[in-house]
Scaffold this motif. Sequence first.
Motif, mmCIF file in Angstrom:
data_model
loop_
_atom_site.group_PDB
_atom_site.id
_atom_site.type_symbol
_atom_site.label_atom_id
_atom_site.label_comp_id
_atom_site.label_asym_id
_atom_site.label_seq_id
_atom_site.Cartn_x
_atom_site.Cartn_y
_atom_site.Cartn_z
ATOM 1 N N UNK A 30 1.213 -7.466 15.932
ATOM 2 C CA UNK A 30 0.738 -8.802 16.285
ATOM 3 C C UNK A 30 -0.748 -8.713 16.605
ATOM 4 N N UNK A 31 -1.505 -9.658 16.111
ATOM 5 C CA UNK A 31 -2.933 -9.670 16.365
ATOM 6 C C UNK A 31 -3.747 -8.874 15.365
ATOM 7 N N UNK A 32 -3.095 -8.212 14.410
ATOM 8 C CA UNK A 32 -3.815 -7.411 13.418
ATOM 9 C C UNK A 32 -3.824 -8.046 12.028
ATOM 10 N N UNK A 33 -3.515 -9.319 11.941
ATOM 11 C CA UNK A 33 -3.503 -9.972 10.642
ATOM 12 C C UNK A 33 -4.909 -10.032 10.059
ATOM 13 N N UNK A 34 -4.982 -9.987 8.746
ATOM 14 C CA UNK A 34 -6.236 -10.124 8.017
ATOM 15 C C UNK A 34 -6.351 -11.601 7.634
ATOM 16 N N UNK A 35 -6.928 -12.401 8.531
ATOM 17 C CA UNK A 35 -6.908 -13.855 8.353
ATOM 18 C C UNK A 35 -5.496 -14.328 8.608
ATOM 19 N N UNK A 36 -4.846 -14.910 7.584
ATOM 20 C CA UNK A 36 -3.452 -15.332 7.698
ATOM 21 C C UNK A 36 -2.503 -14.228 7.246
ATOM 22 N N UNK A 37 -3.000 -13.276 6.449
ATOM 23 C CA UNK A 37 -2.146 -12.291 5.785
ATOM 24 C C UNK A 37 -1.780 -11.129 6.691
ATOM 25 N N UNK A 38 -0.497 -10.806 6.703
ATOM 26 C CA UNK A 38 -0.021 -9.599 7.364
ATOM 27 C C UNK A 38 0.348 -8.566 6.299
ATOM 28 N N UNK A 39 1.111 -9.003 5.304
ATOM 29 C CA UNK A 39 1.570 -8.117 4.239
ATOM 30 C C UNK A 39 1.088 -8.682 2.911
ATOM 31 N N UNK A 40 0.318 -7.869 2.196
ATOM 32 C CA UNK A 40 -0.187 -8.274 0.882
ATOM 33 C C UNK A 40 -0.619 -7.028 0.124
ATOM 34 N N UNK A 41 -1.035 -7.233 -1.098
ATOM 35 C CA UNK A 41 -1.550 -6.107 -1.867
ATOM 36 C C UNK A 41 -2.783 -5.500 -1.216
ATOM 37 N N UNK A 42 -3.627 -6.341 -0.675
ATOM 38 C CA UNK A 42 -4.866 -5.826 -0.085
ATOM 39 C C UNK A 42 -4.689 -5.275 1.319
ATOM 40 N N UNK A 43 -3.659 -5.697 2.058
ATOM 41 C CA UNK A 43 -3.503 -5.199 3.423
ATOM 42 C C UNK A 43 -2.678 -3.920 3.490
ATOM 43 N N UNK A 44 -1.544 -3.877 2.788
ATOM 44 C CA UNK A 44 -0.676 -2.700 2.862
ATOM 45 C C UNK A 44 -0.207 -2.209 1.490
ATOM 46 N N UNK A 45 -0.730 -2.789 0.420
ATOM 47 C CA UNK A 45 -0.392 -2.324 -0.919
ATOM 48 C C UNK A 45 0.895 -2.874 -1.487
ATOM 49 N N UNK A 46 1.394 -3.999 -0.960
ATOM 50 C CA UNK A 46 2.629 -4.557 -1.512
ATOM 51 C C UNK A 46 2.409 -4.970 -2.962
#
Length: 151
Positions: A30-46
């Motif tokens: 919590x609090x570590x989102x990249x803007x609105x994104x928590x899980x994405x290709x750019x944040x964690x490689x999904x």
Amino acid sequence: MTTHHDNTSTTARTSDEKGPLGNRVHHVRAGELDGFAAISGSTVGSKKLWMGMVENPPLSSTDNHHHGASEAGIYVVSGHPVFVYHDGTQEVRVAAGPGDFFLVPPFVPHREENPDPDEPAVVVIARTTQEPIKVSVPELYQHQVADGAEQ
């Protein structure tokens, strides 16, 4: 963006570190989102999933939009958002509250509203694409699906 191996680790591993991203569990605190994104290709490689949290302020509304070929699953964390779409005859307003879920199928135009004058509406969104897709449209209309078509 920091991802953590487990709750006991004091050493954070970031998605910038070398090594494959597809061989471990990613924890976005919590609090570590990249803007609105928590899980994405750019944040964690999904590869096939985007998840994020959105807070709609009191008395607000999004523009009319759809999410392209992506399905969107929505979970209401707090507040009382209203989801609006068109059934071919008129706009349909679906009121929600904490704990409710929604599915927005691909290409279905809609908008989110928060009619509450005091409380923000917070939702968690999951989409079946690596990154968020938002296509603005001038007005709501009923999305036509061909018989037997998969979308």
